[in-house]
Design an enzyme around this catalytic site. Sequence first.
Site, mmCIF file in Angstrom:
data_model
loop_
_atom_site.group_PDB
_atom_site.id
_atom_site.type_symbol
_atom_site.label_atom_id
_atom_site.label_comp_id
_atom_site.label_asym_id
_atom_site.label_seq_id
_atom_site.Cartn_x
_atom_site.Cartn_y
_atom_site.Cartn_z
ATOM 1 N N GLN A 55 1.695 -1.903 5.942
ATOM 2 C CA GLN A 55 1.973 -0.487 6.243
ATOM 3 C C GLN A 55 2.312 -0.254 7.716
ATOM 4 O OE1 GLN A 55 -1.074 2.702 5.213
ATOM 5 N NE2 GLN A 55 0.531 2.912 3.670
ATOM 6 N N ASP A 88 2.310 -2.499 11.731
ATOM 7 C CA ASP A 88 2.160 -3.764 12.451
ATOM 8 C C ASP A 88 0.714 -4.253 12.536
ATOM 9 O OD1 ASP A 88 1.423 -1.744 14.540
ATOM 10 O OD2 ASP A 88 3.599 -1.532 14.673
ATOM 11 N N LEU A 109 -6.169 -1.780 -1.412
ATOM 12 C CA LEU A 109 -5.912 -1.692 0.032
ATOM 13 C C LEU A 109 -6.445 -2.939 0.738
ATOM 14 C CD1 LEU A 109 -6.587 1.674 1.859
ATOM 15 C CD2 LEU A 109 -6.025 -0.461 2.980
ATOM 16 N N PHE A 121 -1.870 -3.349 10.959
ATOM 17 C CA PHE A 121 -2.579 -3.464 9.689
ATOM 18 C C PHE A 121 -2.275 -4.808 9.010
ATOM 19 C CE2 PHE A 121 -2.566 1.445 8.937
ATOM 20 C CZ PHE A 121 -3.246 1.605 10.125
ATOM 21 N N GLU A 173 0.839 -1.199 0.000
ATOM 22 C CA GLU A 173 0.000 0.000 0.000
ATOM 23 C C GLU A 173 0.874 1.250 0.000
ATOM 24 O OE1 GLU A 173 -2.020 -0.976 3.572
ATOM 25 O OE2 GLU A 173 -3.157 -2.596 2.629
ATOM 26 N N GLU A 209 -4.697 -6.338 2.855
ATOM 27 C CA GLU A 209 -3.458 -7.009 3.252
ATOM 28 C C GLU A 209 -3.476 -8.502 2.965
ATOM 29 O OE1 GLU A 209 -5.225 -4.973 5.177
ATOM 30 O OE2 GLU A 209 -3.970 -3.179 5.168
ATOM 31 N N HIS A 248 -1.079 1.462 15.588
ATOM 32 C CA HIS A 248 0.124 1.812 14.832
ATOM 33 C C HIS A 248 1.409 1.454 15.569
ATOM 34 C CE1 HIS A 248 -2.889 4.244 12.751
ATOM 35 N NE2 HIS A 248 -2.029 4.436 11.765
#
Lengths: 367, 422
Positions: free
Chosen positions: A115, A117, A91, A119, A62, A93, A162
């Site tokens: 993008q 951890d 988009l 995600f 991404e 994963e 994040h």
Amino acid sequence: MTTITTSSEANGNVSAATARAAQQAAQKSQAGRAQPVTLAKSLNTALSDAMAADPSVLVFGEDVGLLGGVFRITDGLTAKFGDQRCFDTPLAESGIVGMAVGMAMNGMRPVVEMQFDAFAYPAFEQIVSHVAKMHNRTRGAIKLPIVIRVPYAGGIGGVEHHCDSSESYYAHTAGLKVYTPATVADGYRMLREAIASDDPVMFMEPKKLYWSKDQVDLEALRAGHEADGGASSEGTAAVARAGTDATLIAYGPSVPTALAAAAAAAEEGRSLEVIDIRSIVPFDDETVCASVRKTGRAVVIAEAHGFASVSSEIVARVQERCFHHLAAPVLRVTGFDIPYPAPKLEHYYLPGVDRILDAVDNLQWED
Amino acid sequence: MTLSTDRSPEHRQGTGSAAEPAGGMDASENEPAVGADLDAPLRFGITAEDYMLPARQQIQMVEPTGLLKATEAQGTQPGHEYQLPSTDVLLDAYRHLVVGRRVNDQNSALVRQGRMAVYPSSHGQEACQVAAALCLSKGDWLFPTYRDSVAVMTKGVDPVQTMTLFRGDWHGGYNPADHQVGIQCTPLTTQLLHAVGVAHAAKLRGEDTVVLAMCGDGATSEGDFHEALNFAAVFHLPVVFFVQNNQYAISVPLAQQSVAPSLAHKAVGYGMAGERVDGNDLVALMAVLDRAVALARGGSGPLLVEAHTYRMQAHTNADDATRYRQDSEVAEWLDKDPLKRMRTYLQAQGLLDDAAESRIAEEAEAVASQLRTGLGEDVPVDPQDLFRYVFSAPTTQLKEQAAMLADELARDAAPQETESAQ
């Protein structure tokens, strides 16, 4: 359209003598050409060099194309290699990793970026049920040389989802290698090793270290990799700082913290050795145990929750193998067993120098 | 979650996107995705919607009674035209159909005899199985599910090797690269993304490989179904997604998976073409899948084909289908049996005589015998294989564990020596 040719023999054998000669040459030139380099730059250079060396290496994920990734690790790769070799995906994963499985089955060496951890979790089924198992369920007929890059862990004031330390999930899955560099040079070296590996690698990048700088000679690192393909260092831990009184065992984002603690301890007259695990899977028992047997004391440091984690595994391995050399129980300094805290509170959570030194103080020095 | 009480066909038609007028698909309004095949509708002289939406009726060429339908009654419409396959193609397909039925029944018997751990039979779906493999050319890939053993064998994999997982072994048996067949996949729809990746790699190298990816009706609810179709469409890849809608996901009927007008209608949401076909009509299946593969190979991008069929038996031997469906429903589908239909059709066309029929029956019996013999044999297992293939080279940790197991086994093998040594 232009087409990509691939060779299944990306990594030819190089004689040991050639490898030694190249390494010596690389070392000789190192002093002259070393300059300040960030971890982000070393990773970017490793990707670029790997793509230049082998046309089957593809980079996708991404925002990795024009933008160069949210952390700019893939910066310039599309411009240099074209949008068929470094490209943005929809988009999704699981789609990214699942497509990488098929590409690897069909001769490619995909390097994909998750993008952040947290995600990466939609890809968990593909990683656990296929990436990790394909080699085994085909008795080695199908190799999946996939690298899944995961910017991970906290310390950057990131908002929720994040900052997860997700390495334990992957380390717990048989069939995945799990690497995490802590230095700029290791960033280059280990990413090249991961891409060259015929096994899938979860490549955990400590995002708070992306902009840390070391004096590094990228030319020498490139020559070193091209000489032996990483055979000499792959899967090994490193002694990040030599010491005699106790061993701090750390990996990824905790290595600089452990080094700072060792520096502080030195001022108080205590000599701490710091081991940088580097490769969680496979695990370098030899380097870790050699250090603990020498010092007789150990503290394991990790940002992840301590419960049922990589740090638990390290403690278990050390006490199984070094029990009769230990003067004190092996202690841990880890994140609390809570969801990763908000930016205002993360400094309470992260292993810090003081907490590490407290643990060192508790290693039964009086006995 | 709301439990809709209005799932009547009328209601579903009313909510279907098919009723919407042409609008948002205009290329001038929206930036087309990379490689979106906006030329295709023009080539067929129809609108984008008419290209992507399935024909108003499912494609059926031969009636359940075995009668060839009149061309205008086959469900085709402009842009959705299908050629009757050649005699040779149909006879070869019939041969595989007979073998497939025999394989299903033999394997179910072997499970009952305790010679195989489990077998998800495709009894009743053999026409789909056979067509999925035969529509592909050499070098094309097939990604099957656990219920697609017959398709795997039809693609050329050895029958006994195909049954490796089901006899309880730890590996998939065949090498996927030998026949371009993925290992039969259990986690639903995850294999669709592998199909996308294989097609993507082939496209990047400029090869004309087509990949056919199989899944069932229940699997269309999974997230990977969406991701795979979307990736294939965005990257404009030659993948044919083949959904065998056999009406049940173990016990849950289709109405609880989806209220889309049909599963084939989902294609339009991805900008690809969808089609519905009678999944018990081998003639129609061969026609529809052959065309889908040809279109994909010609650069149309991915396609979605939904075959309407029925799982005649329980999910596996461990399932009890009487708990969730009526015998009368099963009986209705007995009349639509794909094998009976194809045999009647070929005989009526004068293409199948008794001699040919008995040759084919002999071949089917030979495969059944091969399965009985192969699955009756004890395959020696090497416990060290447990460690050998986890990585391309065993780690230090695995070497230690392998040594521990070897030591245990050595001690088990020599208990008396141990005693005498004491």
